[in-house]
Enzyme design. Structure first.
Site, PDB file in Angstrom:
ATOM      1  N   GLY A   7      30.315  38.384  28.685  1.00 15.46           N
ATOM      2  CA  GLY A   7      30.271  38.489  27.229  1.00 15.46           C
ATOM      3  C   GLY A   7      28.899  38.602  26.629  1.00 15.46           C
ATOM      4  O   GLY A   7      28.700  38.265  25.461  1.00 15.46           O
ATOM      5  N   GLY A   8      27.888  39.038  27.410  1.00 14.06           N
ATOM      6  CA  GLY A   8      26.563  39.271  26.842  1.00 14.06           C
ATOM      7  C   GLY A   8      25.967  38.023  26.233  1.00 14.06           C
ATOM      8  O   GLY A   8      26.055  36.923  26.790  1.00 14.06           O
ATOM      9  N   ASN A  18      25.398  45.052  33.110  1.00  9.58           N
ATOM     10  CA  ASN A  18      24.987  45.060  31.713  1.00  9.58           C
ATOM     11  C   ASN A  18      26.011  45.777  30.852  1.00  9.58           C
ATOM     12  O   ASN A  18      27.140  45.332  30.761  1.00  9.58           O
ATOM     13  CB  ASN A  18      23.579  45.618  31.533  1.00  9.58           C
ATOM     14  CG  ASN A  18      22.931  45.126  30.248  1.00  9.58           C
ATOM     15  OD1 ASN A  18      23.236  44.039  29.777  1.00  9.58           O
ATOM     16  ND2 ASN A  18      22.057  45.910  29.668  1.00  9.58           N
ATOM     17  N   SER A  39      22.083  35.541  29.972  1.00 11.20           N
ATOM     18  CA  SER A  39      22.913  34.491  29.383  1.00 11.20           C
ATOM     19  C   SER A  39      24.035  34.048  30.314  1.00 11.20           C
ATOM     20  O   SER A  39      24.823  33.172  29.952  1.00 11.20           O
ATOM     21  CB  SER A  39      23.529  34.985  28.067  1.00 11.20           C
ATOM     22  OG  SER A  39      22.551  35.113  27.064  1.00 11.20           O
ATOM     23  N   THR A  44      30.321  42.522  31.934  1.00  8.51           N
ATOM     24  CA  THR A  44      30.000  41.551  32.972  1.00  8.51           C
ATOM     25  C   THR A  44      31.358  41.102  33.481  1.00  8.51           C
ATOM     26  O   THR A  44      32.371  41.414  32.867  1.00  8.51           O
ATOM     27  CB  THR A  44      29.223  40.383  32.322  1.00  8.51           C
ATOM     28  OG1 THR A  44      28.082  40.905  31.683  1.00  8.51           O
ATOM     29  CG2 THR A  44      28.763  39.342  33.287  1.00  8.51           C
TER      30      THR A  44
END
Length: 567
Positions: free
Chosen positions: A467-468, A396, A448, A376
């Site tokens: 950072g997922g 993603n 997120s 991201t």
């Protein structure tokens, strides 16, 4: 008053969501002042420099946002792109209005809850990760066209010009590119067009090798000329649907023609004299931040790092992520309980935290475990009028689905993996989810991504990070640095740790905890899991109203760049 409006409405209704709960009196930065400098912090020097040039040409923060996002889409193919989507949190200074622009991908109309399962109801992970079937309908092009039409001063032909230049003339490979290409090398090698553009003879390019994307340049020219319809209809749309169908995808021309961005009201809340403005669903970020700070309100937290502070922060993280797993999803498809940010509920969660003792996740109200990917990008912008942007964009996993459309040059996302392919089955980020985030036609997957503003009488902060699943806790820790009056450089460089309810471990960067802290945390019942590397790429700006000074910082973990511009 605490309220979360969550009507069950379908995809294209403009859904507005607003959370307001007060831990102290609301405090907002002065509306009468304008910043002494403009500033941009982004994940790549070429994008930051291009954005600054647009400001010098008379563009505002929203014009610069288009330029920065588009250049990042070209030079960070591993992190963002026109084949993906994102969220833009903006403040329009003229109207004194905060708006959340949702350019998140949507599931195609042929998608269904068992799309990634075989006849035995077993999840086939590769289908939601690699290739055309993994891609949702992208939203970045629509969001940039929307910004240009409703908020910018300059035409897309101007704001997209640098991106077109780098797509045609090329950009040099850097160490981050090489590292993330190694992570996805096998999938990239298996896709002919991706292999030809982003690799050299099937191998990772050497440093400074020029990556050229001529087909993408033509796609951007069509977008610059016709705006939204130049991407979602006509030549670009026809190429995408034909090629994806030929390679196992399920997109239709109607999927593209029907895509629209959604303007939403942000999540807003107050904590100890600071006013937070953050991301609403389908992001989990704003609600999770509101919950974590809401729980902290009922505890005395040590100002400096200690075992007591680490434990308290880990426990509020654990509880916020537990609720994320059960309750959150696309608000057009999921009724989100208003209790999640209520004072009484947060008091109840706070009361369940025991000092000097881990609360095993198994002892909390059970919920099936949610999913999420790691690459991201983020950028933050402030202009001389006080307009501001905090934007987080994604495809993603690094290099998305690894599928590049040969005729448009679009490297497509694999955001369909952010849905729960099956309740209880973790996604690429180890997150678990319930039916609230199940695959469904027209739905936007839970995210997120947490672009955030923090206002006070003395300051304005703009921050966010990729950072997922760890994005929310990174913004949480960065915000705490700001609340402790630390300079902006500290927000982006702070050592990081993370708890997401399941798996029941504290993930952490190297050197985050001392040996003594590790031993004491383990005695208190915590399991520690070193990530083995640094993570995140925070981009932040601080406007200090008291000192009449703007500072910006990029995360030292990567190659980002921050610049200020004197007026």
């Amino acid at each position: 008053m605490n309220r979360l409006l969550t009507p069950s409405v379908k995809q294209h209704f403009i859904f507005l969501i607003f959370v307001s709960f007060v831990f102290s009196n609301p405090v907002i930065a002065s509306n009468s002042e304008t910043p002494p400098q403009s500033a941009i912090a982004s994940a790549h020097p070429l994008a930051t420099q291009a954005g600054i040039k647009i400001l010098q040409q008379g563009g505002n923060a929203f014009d610069a946002a288009i330029t920065v996002a588009s250049v990042l889409a070209v030079v960070e193919p591993y992190s963002s792109g026109f084949g993906g989507g994102g969220f833009w949190l903006i403040h329009d200074a003229k109207q004194q209005r905060n708006v959340f622009i949702d350019g998140r991908e949507t599931a195609p109309q042929k998608a269904h809850p068992k799309l990634y399962q075989n006849n035995q109801n077993e999840v086939i992970r590769s289908l939601s990760i690699n290739g055309p079937l993994a891609a949702g309908i992208p939203g970045q092009a629509a969001a940039l066209a929307h910004l240009a039409k409703h908020y910018g001063n300059l035409p897309l032909s101007t704001t997209l010009s640098d991106a077109i230049h780098y797509a045609e003339q090329g950009f040099p490979v850097d160490k981050v590119y090489r590292k993330l290409a190694a992570y996805r090398l096998k999938a990239m090698q298996e896709e002919r067009t991706t292999n030809a553009i982003f690799l050299v003879d099937g191998k990772i390019p050497e440093l400074d090798h020029l990556i050229k994307q001529p087909a993408l340049a033509q796609t951007l020219k069509r977008l610059a000329k016709a705006g939204h319809t130049g991407f979602y209809q006509g030549e670009t749309a026809q190429y995408l649907v034909k090629n994806m169908t030929d390679h196992g995808g399920i997109w239709t021309l109607e999927d593209l023609a029907n895509y629209q961005v959604i303007e939403r009201a942000p999540i807003e809340f107050d904590y100890q004299g600071y006013h937070f403005i953050s991301a609403p669903p389908p992001s989990a970020g704003g609600i999770a931040l509101a919950q974590m700070f809401g729980m902290l309100q009922h505890h005395t937290m040590p100002q400096h790092q200690s075992v007591e502070q680490i434990q308290l922060l880990a426990e509020v993280m654990r509880r916020a992520y537990r609720d994320r797993a059960e309750y959150l999803g696309d608000p057009a498809f999921t009724d989100i309980p208003s209790k999640l940010t209520s004072s009484s509920y947060l008091q109840q969660l706070s009361n369940s935290i025991t000092p000097n003792k881990a609360t095993p996740s198994s002892e909390l109200k059970p919920v099936l475990p949610p999913n999420q990917g790691t690459d991201t990008t983020h950028y933050s912008i402030l202009d001389d009028q006080g307009n501001r942007v905090s934007a987080t964009l994604s495809i993603n996993l690094p290099f998305g689905s690894a599928y590049t459309d040969p005729d448009t040059g679009l490297l497509l996302n694999n955001e369909m993996d952010d849905f729960s392919s099956q309740p209880g089955v973790p996604n690429s980020y180890g997150l678990v989810a319930t039916e609230a985030n199940a695959v469904e036609a027209g739905k936007r997957p839970l995210s997120s991504m947490t672009p955030t503003f923090i206002e006070s009488p003395d300051s304005l902060a703009i921050l966010g990070t990729p950072g997922g699943s760890r994005i929310i806790t990174m913004v949480f820790l960065g915000a705490l640095e700001h609340l402790n009056q630390a300079p902006v450089e500290n927000w982006v460089s702070r050592p990081r740790f993370h708890h997401q309810y399941l798996p029941d471990v504290i993930q952490h960067e190297p050197e985050t905890f001392s040996s003594a802290e590790k031993k004491q945390l383990e005695r208190h019942g915590y399991k520690l899991k070193p990530v083995g590397r640094t993570y995140g790429n925070m981009q932040a700006i601080l406007w200090n109203l008291k000192e009449k000074k703007v500072t910006a910082a990029s995360d030292p973990r990567r190659i980002g760049n921050s610049l200020t511009l004197n007026h």
